[in-house]
Design an enzyme around this catalytic site. Structure first.
Site, PDB file in Angstrom:
ATOM      1  N   HIS A  36       1.799   7.713 -12.011  1.00 30.51           N
ATOM      2  CA  HIS A  36       3.078   8.024 -11.354  1.00 30.51           C
ATOM      3  C   HIS A  36       4.242   8.164 -12.336  1.00 30.51           C
ATOM      4  CE1 HIS A  36       1.027   7.357  -7.583  1.00 30.51           C
ATOM      5  NE2 HIS A  36       0.731   6.129  -7.926  1.00 30.51           N
ATOM      6  N   ASP A  55       2.750   2.698   1.760  1.00 34.98           N
ATOM      7  CA  ASP A  55       1.307   2.604   1.494  1.00 34.98           C
ATOM      8  C   ASP A  55       0.742   1.329   2.100  1.00 34.98           C
ATOM      9  OD1 ASP A  55       1.579   4.971   0.197  1.00 34.98           O
ATOM     10  OD2 ASP A  55       0.904   4.272  -1.755  1.00 34.98           O
ATOM     11  N   VAL A  98      24.533   0.067  -6.265  1.00 34.08           N
ATOM     12  CA  VAL A  98      23.357  -0.408  -5.536  1.00 34.08           C
ATOM     13  C   VAL A  98      22.216  -0.641  -6.521  1.00 34.08           C
ATOM     14  CG1 VAL A  98      21.680   0.147  -3.755  1.00 34.08           C
ATOM     15  CG2 VAL A  98      24.045   0.870  -3.500  1.00 34.08           C
ATOM     16  N   HIS A  99      21.481  -1.772  -6.358  1.00 31.75           N
ATOM     17  CA  HIS A  99      20.336  -2.047  -7.231  1.00 31.75           C
ATOM     18  C   HIS A  99      18.967  -1.699  -6.605  1.00 31.75           C
ATOM     19  CE1 HIS A  99      22.462  -5.115  -9.908  1.00 31.75           C
ATOM     20  NE2 HIS A  99      23.095  -4.000  -9.773  1.00 31.75           N
ATOM     21  N   TYR A 110      -3.890   2.384   3.654  1.00 33.23           N
ATOM     22  CA  TYR A 110      -4.823   3.224   2.895  1.00 33.23           C
ATOM     23  C   TYR A 110      -5.944   3.728   3.789  1.00 33.23           C
ATOM     24  CZ  TYR A 110      -2.450   2.175  -1.439  1.00 33.23           C
ATOM     25  OH  TYR A 110      -1.506   2.093  -2.432  1.00 33.23           O
ATOM     26  N   ASN A 170       3.220   7.694   0.346  1.00 33.42           N
ATOM     27  CA  ASN A 170       2.390   8.904   0.351  1.00 33.42           C
ATOM     28  C   ASN A 170       1.109   8.725   1.159  1.00 33.42           C
ATOM     29  OD1 ASN A 170       1.948   7.202  -2.111  1.00 33.42           O
ATOM     30  ND2 ASN A 170       0.162   8.520  -2.339  1.00 33.42           N
ATOM     31  N   ASP A 181       2.204  -1.099  -1.394  1.00 30.94           N
ATOM     32  CA  ASP A 181       0.824  -0.686  -1.667  1.00 30.94           C
ATOM     33  C   ASP A 181      -0.165  -1.778  -1.262  1.00 30.94           C
ATOM     34  OD1 ASP A 181       2.592   0.996  -3.138  1.00 30.94           O
ATOM     35  OD2 ASP A 181       0.909   1.700  -4.320  1.00 30.94           O
TER      36      ASP A 181
END
Length: 558
Positions: free
Chosen positions: A397, A246, A417-418, A249, A303, A219
């Protein structure tokens, strides 16, 4: 504790004597780690689960900042066509290959646009292990291809866009952990080549070698806070950057004004489609070039990369798909929406949240095969990254991609898996010593400002009908066990949430050996503090305790 060992690179005879150059550094780090443990220093996941902790938002700080204008010197063109700009590197599936991308020509904004001919300028990269005064002095040249994309809006008042020519060239036969010098562009045109740049290839695939530092940011955007994040990230000198969605923007930006808007639908409630101002992508590429031209940048879509266009928004992700090179073919996914690659003893899996993730779909089948191919003796660590958080106690979210979690989490858990909010080890909302360590890091600096409301704060629990995902259905659920049994939200910080803080920043992952990795989260306001960190923990693999597959052990996940 396992001790780092030298690893011979796989491949041809030219690589057989090449070994990891960071063995001594890793040995010293392991010794330092032992001292820290003895002195009660940095905690490890073996000390968990940890009591939930929250650091409240610092009201002395601004919650956000404005977008950087396109007139800023860091965002304006610095070269004239046909010279390359927005130069960026990306890793291939293994260290013997690497992608170089750049843009030539000028993008156009308006109506009745005529796209550039992408074949008018060659896609060449001249390179070698020694600095050279001109292209002809390099021993190697690689060629690739170019493309142009458009963002079109059939609505009055919305401006169309067509890009410059976006070039992608794959370099092959590289030596791991080696510095290369290069120029990209078209050697047949006056001024058609870039200045000399350099990069260092990632370490050879193998358990004894690891990237020096892996930076993780999400983001990001292009605000004042974004620039602070990138400056801080560059100061930490990573050898690889993961950008978990993201990026620019651009779809939060107003075409006819000078500033972005934090909420497009609020500012333009009657807009027929969510406009995306594509010149922000070009500004972002120029702003990031000092880093991306020398360090591989690995991206996955978020998104804000959807960017629908056309009458019904049927065309999506045009900019993301055109601008970035990723090892999709090399990793067998054949799509830029999800892929995998190796960096030393780490296997990275980049998952797509905005394409089919159901267990009956192509992505799930590809991921299962990819995990089956992983040999944990060669790549002990597996890091999975995707954009929307599965575990998240903020109101924003909250449970938004619960459907994706329900479809995919069991497979990741099966193969151990982490995945900024750091979780205790968790599986299916239950504390689990063999569960992944999930870390939400969507705090790069975007225009939407930092989130400060938690779903467990009084009056802040969203309704089950809130937080609709841009892709997939709603799978919101009430908890079936623990203190929140029967409820949609906890009334206190959830037990699986170890630490959360409302600050902009980025993360650094340093893998020491096949057992220990140091995770550090750096908040932006600490950028100039000496050795200051926001959150820090050693993540410890326990293959003897959590052995579910023949070659499996625990690892990381974002």
């Amino acid at each position: 504790m396992a001790t780092p060992t030298r690893t011979v690179a796989a491949g041809g005879s030219s690589h057989r004597h090449w070994h990891c150059i960071q063995v001594l550094q890793l040995l010293l780090l392991v010794q330092c780690f032992a001292l820290l443990v003895e002195c009660g220093g940095i905690p490890t996941t073996l000390d968990g689960p940890f009591p939930p902790a929250t650091r409240a938002f610092d009201r002395a700080l601004r919650q956000g900042s404005d977008d950087v204008p396109l007139t800023d010197p860091r965002l304006v063109p610095r070269v004239q066509p046909p010279a390359p700009e927005q130069i960026a590197l990306a890793a291939s599936a293994d260290a013997d290959s690497l992608w170089v991308s750049w843009v030539t020509g000028r993008a156009q904004v308006g109506s009745n646009l005529a796209p550039l001919d992408p074949a008018a300028v060659r896609s060449e990269v001249w390179y070698g292990e020694r600095s050279a005064a001109d292209a002809a002095s390099y021993p190697h040249v690689a060629t690739g291809s170019a493309e142009v994309y458009s963002q079109l809006y059939p609505y009055p008042g919305l401006l169309n866009y067509t890009s410059g020519a976006i070039h992608h060239v794959r370099l092959r036969g590289l030596r791991p952990a080696t510095r290369y010098y290069y120029r990209c562009g078209d050697s047949s045109l006056p001024g058609g080549l870039s200045d000399e740049r350099s990069f260092t290839t990632l370490p050879a695939t193998g358990a004894g070698c690891y990237p020096r530092r892996v930076a993780v940011v999400g983001d990001l955007g292009l605000t004042g806070n974004s620039t602070a994040t990138v400056d801080h990230l560059a100061h930490n000198d990573p050898s690889l950057v993961l950008m978990v969605g993201d990026m620019t923007y651009a779809n939060q930006y107003l075409t006819t004004g000078g500033k972005g808007v934090p909420c497009f639908s609020c500012s333009f409630p009657n807009a027929p489609i969510r406009e995306s101002y594509q010149p922000r992508w070009d500004g972002w590429g120029r702003f990031m070039e000092p880093i991306t031209s020398k360090i591989p940048l690995m991206v996955i879509e978020g998104n804000h990369e959807i960017e629908p266009q056309g009458h019904g928004g049927e065309v999506t992700f045009a900019s993301y798909l055109a601008r970035f090179a990723v090892p999709s073919n090399e990793s067998g996914s054949n799509t830029k929406f999800y892929y995998s690659f190796n960096a030393g003893g780490i296997h990275f899996i980049m998952l797509g949240a905005y394409v089919n993730y159901n267990h009956t779909g192509v992505q799930y089948s590809w991921m299962e095969k990819d995990l089956q191919r992983v040999d944990r003796r060669v790549t002990p660590w597996v890091v999975a990254a995707w954009h929307p958080p599965w575990y998240n106690s903020y109101s924003s979210h909250y449970q938004e991609f619960e459907c994706m979690r329900q479809e995919m989490e069991e497979l990741l858990y099966e193969y151990q898996v982490h995945a900024y909010e750091r979780m205790n080890r968790v599986f299916n909302y239950t504390l689990d010593p063999c569960g992944p360590v999930y870390i939400g890091i969507g705090d790069g600096g975007n225009i939407e400002k930092i989130d400060i409301d938690h779903a467990d704060d009084p009056g802040k629990c969203p309704s089950p009908g809130d937080n609709h995902p841009e892709f997939g259905g709603l799978c919101h659920l009430n908890f079936t066990s623990g203190p929140a049994k029967g409820k949609f939200c906890w009334d206190q910080q959830p037990e699986w949430s170890a630490y959360r803080e409302s600050s902009f920043g980025h993360g650094i992952l340093e893998v020491l050996n096949s057992t220990y990795a140091l995770w550090t989260w750096h908040r932006n306001q600490d950028a100039y503090g000496e050795n200051s960190v926001g959150d820090q923990i050693y993540i410890v693999r326990q293959p003897d305790k959590c052995l579910l597959q023949p070659t499996n052990a625990s690892s990381l996940n974002w």
